[in-house]
Design an enzyme around this catalytic site. Structure first.
Site, mmCIF file in Angstrom:
data_model
loop_
_atom_site.group_PDB
_atom_site.id
_atom_site.type_symbol
_atom_site.label_atom_id
_atom_site.label_comp_id
_atom_site.label_asym_id
_atom_site.label_seq_id
_atom_site.Cartn_x
_atom_site.Cartn_y
_atom_site.Cartn_z
ATOM 1 N N ASP A 222 21.071 -9.821 17.847
ATOM 2 C CA ASP A 222 22.230 -10.147 18.682
ATOM 3 C C ASP A 222 21.786 -11.020 19.859
ATOM 4 O O ASP A 222 20.880 -10.649 20.612
ATOM 5 C CB ASP A 222 22.890 -8.848 19.190
ATOM 6 C CG ASP A 222 24.305 -9.074 19.694
ATOM 7 O OD1 ASP A 222 24.504 -10.008 20.510
ATOM 8 O OD2 ASP A 222 25.197 -8.314 19.303
ATOM 9 N N SER B 159 32.085 -6.367 19.074
ATOM 10 C CA SER B 159 32.046 -7.007 20.385
ATOM 11 C C SER B 159 33.184 -6.424 21.230
ATOM 12 O O SER B 159 33.224 -5.212 21.419
ATOM 13 C CB SER B 159 32.135 -8.521 20.225
ATOM 14 O OG SER B 159 31.686 -9.158 21.380
ATOM 15 N N HIS C 61 25.054 -11.712 16.597
ATOM 16 C CA HIS C 61 26.249 -11.094 17.178
ATOM 17 C C HIS C 61 27.424 -11.038 16.176
ATOM 18 O O HIS C 61 27.980 -12.079 15.826
ATOM 19 C CB HIS C 61 26.665 -11.835 18.442
ATOM 20 C CG HIS C 61 27.702 -11.098 19.230
ATOM 21 N ND1 HIS C 61 27.500 -9.829 19.708
ATOM 22 C CD2 HIS C 61 28.959 -11.439 19.592
ATOM 23 C CE1 HIS C 61 28.580 -9.419 20.351
ATOM 24 N NE2 HIS C 61 29.477 -10.378 20.295
#
Ligand SMILES: *[C@@H]1O[C@H](CO)[C@@H](O)[C@H](O)[C@H]1NC(C)=O
Ligand SMILES: *[C@@H]1O[C@H](CO)[C@@H](O)[C@H](O)[C@H]1NC(C)=O
Ligand SMILES: *[C@@H]1O[C@H](CO)[C@@H](O)[C@H](O)[C@H]1NC(C)=O
Length: 555
Positions: free
Chosen positions: A433, A202, A469
């Site tokens: 995600d 991320s 994610h």
């Protein structure tokens, strides 16, 4: 022979370190980074640290046995004179040189947090000297909402963005941290660092690619997972479902969007020949939510409803992203298997807040996207985002690109210098995600390939079906990607796949045994050959899933 050398030899012989773990020892050769000035150094031994459970997690996760660790905890505070900033670098050094594997690990953050301490612990547990930076603002867990909000540092006053603070977060503090922390590491031990690695997902994934783009000298190996690159575009488009809700005057209850996601997964799960609740053949999934309008679903026990055409339109927008007037996409959308509403602890992009009966729902935009729009684009913390219509949305997207592309986009495709320096990148992105569009990673990979066509020699991309994610979901997770990277950098063994394993604790089947499956380097996919679907040997990296489905798949 240099004075002091005999002492170093003695230190080696007894397995202790070259320097002692005291601030004085580090002040003797203070770490520097050009344009910075060290303000303070703290160093102290920490023994038997075992607070994994209460620390911010490592992203992406590493294969760590969570054992108590001993380390030298070095903290360096520095400033860029004249810029009125104070930045903290943390370096955790395995206390005994014998426990150090000779490598340095830079560890990335998440959201607005540039780093997190739990991640350093994982590095140390694996034998690395591990470091991170807070980039000059609040940190993972300090205060708790710091990941999701930049309020404490983004504006010097309403209307005025703190550009220096943004630069620190975007790139500058990453180079500083690498110089400073490596210097500290070299001071502490009697031998030099053998190799330096980056691990991040991320924001951490974005940081890793930023380092390759701007500071090719710092890391030989970079894990970049679900990277927040293309920042100025994707972070604004993340808001778009709420523009659609406003236009349709319909705010779908969470359970309605969940019912649509469930229908999509049922429709596309078996396109790869394996029924596992995961859409591996994501390019073959053409599911249109309009096909389930009118279908019944149970919102809560005894509360049966029908899927509306408005909810279908909103879910479709979640999968395509915003469209231009001529119907072409502005950017990308999420894959069909992504939880559009998010997960219990994480908002998704198509999320509302409803009353306990799942009625009277309101927009609930993803906080980091909302924060970027309020603080950096509108520069007004009190702005009411529900004003954003189609026209304002496109204006904000242009503003984002115009004002911040060079600082924050983090997607320069020219990695020539990094490649020449011998650097290697493993980029991976979970296809489930719920926050960052996997096709944004593919877009970056393809653009890097245009600049350096022999991309396979140093940069490989892995699509990871069923992983949400950074962590979670029913798919096989690349837990040992860092080992594959080390093998590539140090032994020249390029990974044609990553070893994947499900992590039941973070999946919908917490009691299941882990299942194993290769995660193939793009454009190959893990095709089922037959046999036990929980064994990696039942799959092979192939050009398509056609072998099983009897169909030639387009990639
Ligand atoms: C490491 O040192 C810093 C600075 O003294 C301190 O704030 C932090 O709590 C220490 N960390 C641990 C795990 O002891
Ligand atoms: C420096 O930053 C602090 C907060 O970090 C702020 O209170 C102070 O006003 C700033 N000074 C200047 C000259 O900008
Ligand atoms: C992602 O890219 C693929 C082509 O590689 C395309 O088939 C698919 O529609 C794209 N998905 C989204 C959501 O943009």
């Amino acid at each position: 022979m240099r004075p002091g050398a005999p002492i170093m030899l003695l230190a080696l012989a007894t397995g202790t370190s070259a320097a002692t773990c005291t601030a004085d020892a580090f002040w003797k050769a203070p770490p520097t980074a050009f344009g910075s000035e060290v303000l303070d150094i703290h160093a102290e031994e920490v023994k038997g640290w075992n607070e994994y459970a209460t620390s911010a997690p490592t992203f992406p996760a590493l294969p760590v046995e969570q054992k108590p660790i001993d380390f030298c905890n070095v903290t360096v505070f520095y400033t860029h004179p004249g810029l009125n900033d104070t930045i903290r670098v943390s370096v955790w050094l395995p206390l005994q040189e014998a426990d150090w594997n000779g490598r340095f690990l830079g560890q990335g953050g998440g959201g607005w947090a540039a780093g997190g301490h739990g991640a350093l612990a994982s590095g140390v547990a694996l034998g690395y000297a591990a470091a991170d930076t807070n980039a000059g603002h609040s940190y993972f867990g300090d205060p708790p909402d710091t990941i999701l909000s930049s309020k404490s540092w983004s504006l010097t006053s309403p209307g005025n963005v703190n550009i220096h603070a943004l630069q620190n977060f975007a790139y500058r503090a990453l180079d500083d941290m690498s110089w400073i922390a490596k210097h500290v590491t070299k001071t502490y031990y009697s031998k030099d660092i053998s190799y330096s690695y980056w691990n991040g997902c991320s924001t951490g994934g974005r940081q890793g690619l930023t380092l390759a783009q701007r500071y090719h000298w710092q890391y030989q190996g970079i894990i970049s997972a679900a990277p927040a690159v293309n920042w100025v575009t994707f972070l604004v488009t993340e808001y778009y479902a709420h523009v659609k809700m406003k236009e349709l005057k319909y705010y779908p209850p969470v359970c309605e969007i969940q019912a649509i996601t469930k229908a999509a997964i049922e429709a596309c799960d078996e396109l790869d020949g394996v029924k596992d609740g995961v859409i591996s053949a994501f390019r073959l999934c053409g599911f249109d939510a309009k096909s389930v309008v009118g279908q019944k679903y149970e919102c809560k026990e005894g509360d049966t409803r029908k899927i509306t055409k408005e909810a279908a339109e909103i879910a479709n927008i979640g999968w395509t992203g915003p469209l231009k007037k001529d119907g072409t996409p502005v950017w990308y959308g999420l894959a069909h298997e992504a939880p559009l509403v998010g997960q219990p602890n994480f908002q998704g992009l198509v999320k509302t807040k409803c009353d306990p009966k799942e009625q009277n729902c309101k927009s609930d935009p993803f906080m980091i996207s909302a924060d970027w729009i309020k603080q950096f684009l509108l520069k007004d913390p009190d702005y009411d985002l529900s004003n954003i219509d189609e026209e304002l949305f496109h204006h904000l997207l242009r503003t984002s690109r115009q004002q911040y592309h060079s600082i924050m986009d983090s997607a320069d495709p020219d990695l020539t210098h990094f490649k020449q320096a011998g650097g290697k990148v493993i980029l991976w992105h979970g296809l489930a995600d719920e926050l960052i569009f996997p096709n944004g990673s593919l877009n970056y990979y393809e653009r890097v390939k245009e600049v350096t066509p022999e991309i396979d020699d140093y940069f490989r991309y892995f699509e990871v079906p069923g992983v949400t994610h950074c962590l979670g979901g029913d798919g096989a997770f690349p837990l040992t990607a860092l080992n594959s990277l080390v093998d590539w950098v140090e032994n020249g063994k390029a990974p044609d796949h990553l070893d994947g394993q499900t992590i039941p604790m973070f999946s919908s089947k917490p009691d299941a045994e882990p299942a194993y499956r290769p995660i193939c380097a793009y454009p190959k996919v893990a095709a089922y050959k037959g046999g036990d679907v929980t064994k990696a040997s039942s799959f092979e990296c192939a050009d398509g899933f056609g072998k099983v489905t009897g169909r030639h798949d387009e990639l």
